[in-house]
Design an enzyme around this catalytic site. Sequence first.
Site, PDB file in Angstrom:
ATOM      1  N   PHE A 186       0.867  -1.181   0.000  1.00 20.31           N
ATOM      2  CA  PHE A 186       0.000   0.000   0.000  1.00 20.31           C
ATOM      3  C   PHE A 186       0.900   1.228   0.000  1.00 20.31           C
ATOM      4  CE2 PHE A 186      -2.360   3.428   2.089  1.00 20.31           C
ATOM      5  CZ  PHE A 186      -3.471   3.482   1.260  1.00 20.31           C
TER       6      PHE A 186
ATOM      7  N   ASP B 109       9.487   2.531   0.898  1.00 19.93           N
ATOM      8  CA  ASP B 109       8.360   3.278   1.462  1.00 19.93           C
ATOM      9  C   ASP B 109       8.347   2.973   2.956  1.00 19.93           C
ATOM     10  OD1 ASP B 109       5.948   4.062   2.486  1.00 19.93           O
ATOM     11  OD2 ASP B 109       4.742   3.356   0.793  1.00 19.93           O
TER      12      ASP B 109
ATOM     13  N   LYS C  45       3.544   9.405   8.509  1.00 21.01           N
ATOM     14  CA  LYS C  45       2.966   8.917   9.781  1.00 21.01           C
ATOM     15  C   LYS C  45       3.671   9.413  11.052  1.00 21.01           C
ATOM     16  CE  LYS C  45       0.454   4.938   7.968  1.00 21.01           C
ATOM     17  NZ  LYS C  45      -0.937   5.165   8.347  1.00 21.01           N
TER      18      LYS C  45
END
Length: 395
Positions: free
Chosen positions: A135, A220, A249
């Site tokens: 994702f 990522d 995040k």
Amino acid sequence: MTNWQELESKYYMQTIVRIPVTLVKGKGVRVWDDKGKEYLDFVGGLAVDCLGHCHPVVVNALMEQARTLMQTSNWYYTVPQIRLAELLVQNSCMDRVFICNSGLEANEGAIKLARRYGHLKLNGAYEVITTMGSFHGRSLASTAASGQPKMHAPYIPLPVGFINVANNDTDAIKSATTDKTCAVMLEPIQGEGGVNVPDTDYLKKVREWCDRKGILLILDEVQTGIGRLGTLFGYELYDIEPDIMTLAKGLGSGIPIGALLAKERATVFVSGDHNSTFGGNPVTSAAAYATLKYIIDNDIPSNAKKVGQYLINGLEKLKNKFGFVTEVRGRGLLVAMEFNSDIAEKALTACLERGLLVNQVKPNALRFIPPLIIGNKEVDEALGILDKALSSINK
Ligand SMILES: Cc1ncc(COP(=O)(O)O)c(C=O)c1O
């Protein structure tokens, strides 16, 4: 009392299946709903609130910067942005930073950078190889990069140039590599895909392949970075260095911020290639600087490692107790528990009723991504609630 959930259904786009709780306050590892009920938070803003809710270090940095200077254009130099970039470079294997506002933006930047690299150094190569179950975000390009067909279907046609191959399979990457390939893009551990931990030597083998072919390795680290896996960055766990890395995040412990980082040799952007109105804004940069400095100075990744192992050990005991728990997996404080059937929603609801927030990462798996500052005491409390919750759905 205002019914916020009714108002949401009237005014908000209905794109999210929400849990029926309206959260109004947070402190440390706890949050409260609008009825005053307290919850122990093992979701942490979805792996974001690494210092817990409203940590004074973050709040003070925000307030001080908000009183001083909030937003300028990136046409001007601003101090918090430069300080954050310096701190990131000094504490990673990277040489250059671009600050943006979210994970998907960081990944868009990474994809653009890899394509520029392909144009300039690889005879126009533009394809990026990614893995099934990954994702990378919800823009069109990061949707195409994400190896999740159900995300693709509503938006076809998607941007071209993304090849999704089997996860944890170096041969699949090798077979997909052509003279059009400019990069391989991976999460060190797939987060949203279900906390999928690869073989220990997978990333090393992919790194070797990228070196052999002269293509870039993009990691990522939007979810795995900033201490989540027990090391400041996930690449340290696998003893490799990427050419490009993305963060978001945990970087601002609750503040919307992302970062694109690259080695000097991969930094082929020139003036005008990339920018953002809000990216690296003084307020978000100041909060991220304060967060990162605190994490480094207080060795928060070690706490994530230690407490994460304690959590995994406790979950393993529950696995031995409940036959329908099939697997416990993860590193640091990115952990999942998988069941032999689709009971994760039931388990989540049973935890919620007992005052524990957990995340349903798959229909048959829960994910535990608490703030990185938790201790064994909170883990014991969470395990106690989970034990009761699993007993209740076992009947
Ligand atoms: C690995 C990874 N990359 C990218 C993203 C997208 O980040 P954002 O939601 O901030 O755009 C996420 C979000 O869950 C993620 O886990």
